[in-house]
Scaffold this active site. Structure first.
Site, short mmCIF file in Angstrom:
data_model
loop_
_atom_site.label_atom_id
_atom_site.label_comp_id
_atom_site.label_asym_id
_atom_site.label_seq_id
_atom_site.Cartn_x
_atom_site.Cartn_y
_atom_site.Cartn_z
N ILE A 76 -0.94 69.30 -31.69
CA ILE A 76 -0.96 69.75 -33.10
C ILE A 76 -0.74 71.25 -33.18
CG2 ILE A 76 -2.47 70.09 -35.13
CD1 ILE A 76 -1.56 67.20 -34.85
N GLU A 123 9.01 92.33 -18.69
CA GLU A 123 8.31 93.51 -19.21
C GLU A 123 7.03 93.10 -19.95
OE1 GLU A 123 11.42 92.62 -20.01
OE2 GLU A 123 12.66 94.01 -18.85
N HIS A 179 -11.02 78.86 -37.61
CA HIS A 179 -10.25 77.74 -37.05
C HIS A 179 -11.21 76.77 -36.39
CE1 HIS A 179 -7.36 81.03 -37.47
NE2 HIS A 179 -6.45 80.10 -37.63
N HIS A 198 20.52 100.18 -24.45
CA HIS A 198 19.59 100.71 -23.45
C HIS A 198 19.06 102.10 -23.82
CE1 HIS A 198 21.11 97.36 -21.25
NE2 HIS A 198 20.49 97.66 -20.13
N HIS A 206 -6.53 72.07 -37.63
CA HIS A 206 -6.36 73.33 -36.90
C HIS A 206 -7.10 74.47 -37.58
CE1 HIS A 206 -4.18 76.59 -34.76
NE2 HIS A 206 -4.23 77.19 -35.93
N HIS A 257 14.41 106.65 -18.45
CA HIS A 257 15.69 106.53 -19.15
C HIS A 257 15.42 106.61 -20.66
CE1 HIS A 257 16.41 105.14 -15.11
NE2 HIS A 257 17.71 105.02 -15.30
#
Lengths: 673, 673
Positions: free
Chosen positions: B194, B414, B35, B476, B265, B464
């Site tokens: 861009i 998270e 790049h 969940h 790019h 859990h």
């Protein structure tokens, strides 16, 4: 909070809203679990929305031109269930309210769209609803452009909490909605300043009004317990040219001893405090008791849209028969009859012409066939259009100035893309597909899981599916992502070996009505291996014999995608040494597992040595310990990855990691002994 | 862009910056991939940063008190490699630059922290670097509070692109940094408008300045090609009480035919255009040629910090020996000697007292032992502190007013949490752990994968961990998440069965130096099964015999976590019928796989029927097809989940999905025939 003032200022409103609060408290005390605070805090907002604005007909919850109501803060599910019950939804009965969170109830802990009509989407994982809503609003714009305002003209309303706005995916949703000027999207933010760990500001002091405004939203701030203010804000929102966020200042667990505290967020199960709250509300009724006049008032709200729905039905009948059929077919996720013939024709053509294409390019060629005959497809990519090959020339770009556009530049937003795809599909009438690099399945994963749980037939076009992508290196090279998608319930993972299998995979994906598909596609060119045209979709069997052993069958090579070519090369070498070798192409393990045992045994008979070839982790998990490390039916080996990849040209990586025909031959011979 | 004006305005600066551009062009032409645009656009900003501000000593790239430079826009890796080479990094030689993106090179496609010192983090997946940087800045604050400003006092600089800012995780990072007032964090935004698909505004029109300001950042807007403006902005940034975002207006691929375009790019490989660009730059040098005077000028920048480093060394030597040792130990991820004794004492105590705790509670009890003796642990939770049991009383809350706090309220973020944990560990001196519900592994997944790739010993506390969470329902309830983490290379997944195994798992996780751990912990209470104290860490073997068969061994039950209790109940029932049954507890499959074959065979000898028990997907993948469906060493069955869960009380769910001792007994007897 001065409840007396609230009660007396607008007693009719108060009584309706209190019915929600009382049902919430009763249901959560009965279940001894749930989230009380949000429904109690947002009852006023929801009441005004349903009473004065939401276009719906409670007894016909799937009326296509209804406004959509999305509870992004899904833990507050009793708000939704209360509203559905009170307004007369046929499925959410009082019995269901009493069975909140119990086995078999439609009133699950968090709203699940597949349990009852009227639940628009499955929420609970935060940030998903608001991001789904962007898809709902896009779908409405596209369908309005396709079918006209007389048939499609509705709003999408969202209730979102602080948690939704803290999750990163919300920024992706906000940015998209602002850019796309989704003016019929209205977000009601439950601004209560409370999360589980404390006040919001222990973790965030973002000025949400300024943040939304920065992305081109219309923003209004109100007292979320003032019915007149709520009504005025909604009127303003509906007139806006931009999406609107209404910041509703509320008190979590209003009127309860736990008001304005973190405790109020969760399950308020104290019987005495429940009675005290009801007393404060002036609600002198027993558990689950809603006086007849209050229920009637709510049912009147529920039937407010009936006439409008009937009028819509009449307008819909004015569409041409073709248009009506197309609309209905798309809503049912039915593929058009033309599809299989068109796929067959493409298969025949490529079997003859035998192009050497990357399967991402094969996928584009399939889409060139599909998109013109399926007006419900909406494609897109997370800023990798030229790499994912997801755009066909006939799809215009969806923008404010081109609502007929069926291609979406999602930006660098894999998660937002997948969540909005869910929303488009749930809205109805749209079959979305979207692309990114397979490694970035990771980013989209929370929404991809929900697609599977919600039974949404989205298609995730995941290109650059192995070390075959080469120099970009291990950050971009999936090795565990096939295993991840295969481990996810109700998800079909296709890894086609050539253009014919890619066409077959697409046909299946576009025919599914209740399951998402993941297409795992290469960056690198592959030969056409299915050179003999077969009308039948062989990929539908998941795995099949691509090349049979000549003479005694001693080896079975099982491969997927780009490694089927390697299997064929290895077969040639083994056969040259007189070792009869079958090649099984297995583009979809889930479909193979669904075949009857007799078919599976025909494809994989006991006896011959087996070698699996896939440029990915073997990911054995339990089976290694249960089935034994060496295999019962056959001696078995695996040619694949055992860790992360590396940055180098693709061919060199295949050599380095030993995923070659020579290594396959060696492994087979070693197992033959 | 008027290059002549740029060249003449500040020729010294121009020459230095042009060396970066020229190396970038040469390397990418040679590799035929990469790049080009970003390094060419941001060369001026990077040059000023390195020349005038960045505190570093190129030949000592791991000096703890160096400023950190994070290339969040990792695709622009040639910017970083050019800077490292030019300033005199010992590992990034000219040879490495010439081998950009080739096999074995330290100059991988995207920066990989484990390939060379001086590469602070692994980037490429967008949004990660800026989110790591929040962790770097937090680590600096905590260490400064612990060791004093004389020893820890440095900045974290980030170059981020539009892609980083569009990814949702950036919002989580921005919100955190603003709230935590991380004033020593400076983000340089490459504002080039861009992306790959076109101009940014096809997908986003967010006013980034307003967005950052909304989250409490100090924001400065400059021309990113004006050295004086860049310098002035950096001076301002360093004086700010808030984190600073400098919006640098730049031209992607400056001076190249592809300037200001999407093409710019990617990989600019046209030889003629390369020569034209060099001509426009006034750079009359061959490929990879940097004139000696330019190289010297850059090396002078590289050694600018040498004296400062020496002075730091002297100040460090003034710390007490204990402090020095602690600092060095923490940087090396070495657990303190006291740890194993403390864990053993806890094991002994719980073996005797036999508490019936959820393993999340067990984990808290372990942390009560660990945190006081490991001052480098920093804990936190994504707004589930009370549920994840991650906070111990001795850890204060990390906030601007308490930089000694070792507990972080991450908010509902998270992904941002996991990425910042990566940053804290990479900074050095901190061993982070963080909690959420196991199902939300999905949200954190992109950063958890990078922890594994980067060899970071973070601990992800995932509670859990099954349908055992009950009423919250399938959104969940993890069913595929154990398989996901187990499929990820270099990740240890622990699912302890009781407090003893939890303590052993923590001991191992805190001893790892190069691998992250996932702790899969229950919501529901479990009995203590390891009632006989053993000094040895049995979990270190991954799986072991928990209970032996009496009489002839006919059945082996293999289970993890909460299902080991079920296995023990099933064993009792089978033994009562005279069927000798061994129970194998397998808290960590990865460690079991690492044991020698003799040990594995001792634990799982061929012959007896095997039944696996885990409230999760079997997720067989390849092994089912390779090893055969029935198993060679033993007849085998599995008691677990085959799809998503449901919302109901936990015990009822175990019954509904048939994960019970009775079902286990029935399966074993069926297999015995």
């Amino acid at each position: 909070m001065d409840l007396i003032a609230l009660r007396t200022a607008n007693p009719d409103h108060w009584t309706k809203a209190t019915a929600i609060r009382a049902l919430t408290l009763d249901a959560i005390v009965a279940a001894n679990s749930g989230h009380s605070g949000m429904p109690m805090g947002m009852a006023d907002v929801a009441t005004v929305l349903f009473e004065k604005h939401l276009k719906f007909d409670a007894t016909n919850p799937t009326w296509p031109d209804r406004d959509r109501f999305i509870l992004s803060a899904g833990h507050g599910s009793m708000l939704l269930y209360s509203l559905l019950y009170l307004t007369g939804n046929p499925e959410i009965t009082l019995e269901e309210i009493k069975n909140f969170r119990q086995m078999g109830a439609k009133t699950a802990g968090h709203p699940e769209n597949f349990l009852a009509k009227g639940i628009e989407t499955t929420t609970g994982p935060l940030g998903q609803g608001i991001s789904n809503a962007v898809g709902f609003a896009i779908a409405e714009e596209i369908q309005r452009a396709q079918y006209g305002k007389k048939v499609v003209d509705h709003y999408t309303y969202v209730i979102a909490g602080d948690g939704c706005l803290m999750e990163g995916v919300s920024q992706e949703a906000i940015g998209l909605a602002g850019r796309l000027e989704l003016s019929k999207l209205v977000v009601l933010w439950d601004n209560n300043n409370i999360t589980i760990d404390g006040t919001v500001d222990i973790a965030d002091r973002t000025d949400q009004v300024r943040r939304f405004a920065a992305s081109g939203w219309h923003v209004i701030e109100i007292d979320g317990h003032d019915p007149a203010a709520i009504d005025a804000a909604l009127i303003q929102a509906k007139g806006s040219k931009k999406p609107t966020m209404i910041a509703c200042k509320t008190h979590i667990a209003l009127g309860h001893a736990a008001q304005d505290t973190s405790k109020g967020h969760g399950a308020l199960t104290d019987q005495g405090q429940l009675l005290a709250a009801k007393e404060a509300y002036g609600w002198a009724h027993g558990p689950f008791e809603v006086p007849a006049d209050v229920k009637s008032a709510w049912e009147a709200i529920g039937s407010r849209g009936a006439a409008e729905r009937a009028a819509w039905q009449a307008r819909f009948a004015e569409l041409s028969e073709r248009k009506q059929a197309e609309f209905t077919r798309a809503y049912a996720f039915e593929a058009p009859k033309k599809l299989s013939g068109a796929i067959r024709a493409l298969k025949k053509q490529v079997s003859e012409e035998q192009p050497k294409w990357a399967t991402r390019k094969s996928s584009e060629e399939v889409l060139k066939v599909v998109n013109p005959i399926m007006t419900e497809t909406v494609g897109g990519s997370a800023d990798l259009t030229g790499s994912n090959n997801t755009k066909t020339a006939d799809l215009g770009i969806f923008l404010p100035e081109n609502r007929k556009g069926r291609y979406i530049h999602w930006g660098i937003r894999e998660h937002g893309m997948a969540a909005a795809m869910n929303g488009m599909a749930l809205h109805g009438g749209i079959r979305p597909y979207g692309g990114t690099f397979m490694c970035f399945t990771d980013y989209a994963r929370p929404a991809m899981r929900l697609a599977a749980l919600m039974k949404i037939p989205s298609v995730f076009v995941m290109t650059h599916d192995s070390i075959g992508l080469g120099e970009d290196g291990p950050t971009h090279q999936p090795v565990e992502h096939l295993a991840i998608s295969r481990a996810t319930p109700n998800t079909y993972v296709f890894r086609p070996a050539d253009t014919v299998e890619t066409a077959e995979a697409w046909e299946l994906a576009l025919t599914f009505q209740q399951s998402p598909s993941v297409l795992s596609l290469t960056r690198q060119n592959l030969p056409t291996l299915r050179t003999e045209h077969k009308t039948k979709n062989l990929t539908a069997q998941g795995g099949y014999v691509l090349a049979e052993a000549t003479g005694k069958r001693q080896v079975i090579l099982i491969a997927t995608g780009s490694e089927v070519e390697i299997a064929m090369q290895a077969r040639a070498a083994l056969e040259a040494e007189g070792i009869g070798t079958r090649v099984v192409s297995m583009p979809c393990m889930e479909l193979f597992a669904e075949q009857d045992e007799a078919y599976r045994k025909r494809v994989l008979p006991a006896g011959p040595v087996r070698v699996g070839i896939e440029a990915a982790m073997r990911a054995g998990g339990w089976d290694r310990w249960l089935l034994g490390e060496r295999g019962r039916e056959a001696k078995a080996g695996f040619i694949g990855m055992t860790g992360f990849g590396a940055s180098a040209p693709a061919e060199e990586l295949y050599e380095k990691f030993g995923i070659t025909a020579a290594a396959t031959v060696a492994k087979a011979k070693e197992l033959l002994g």
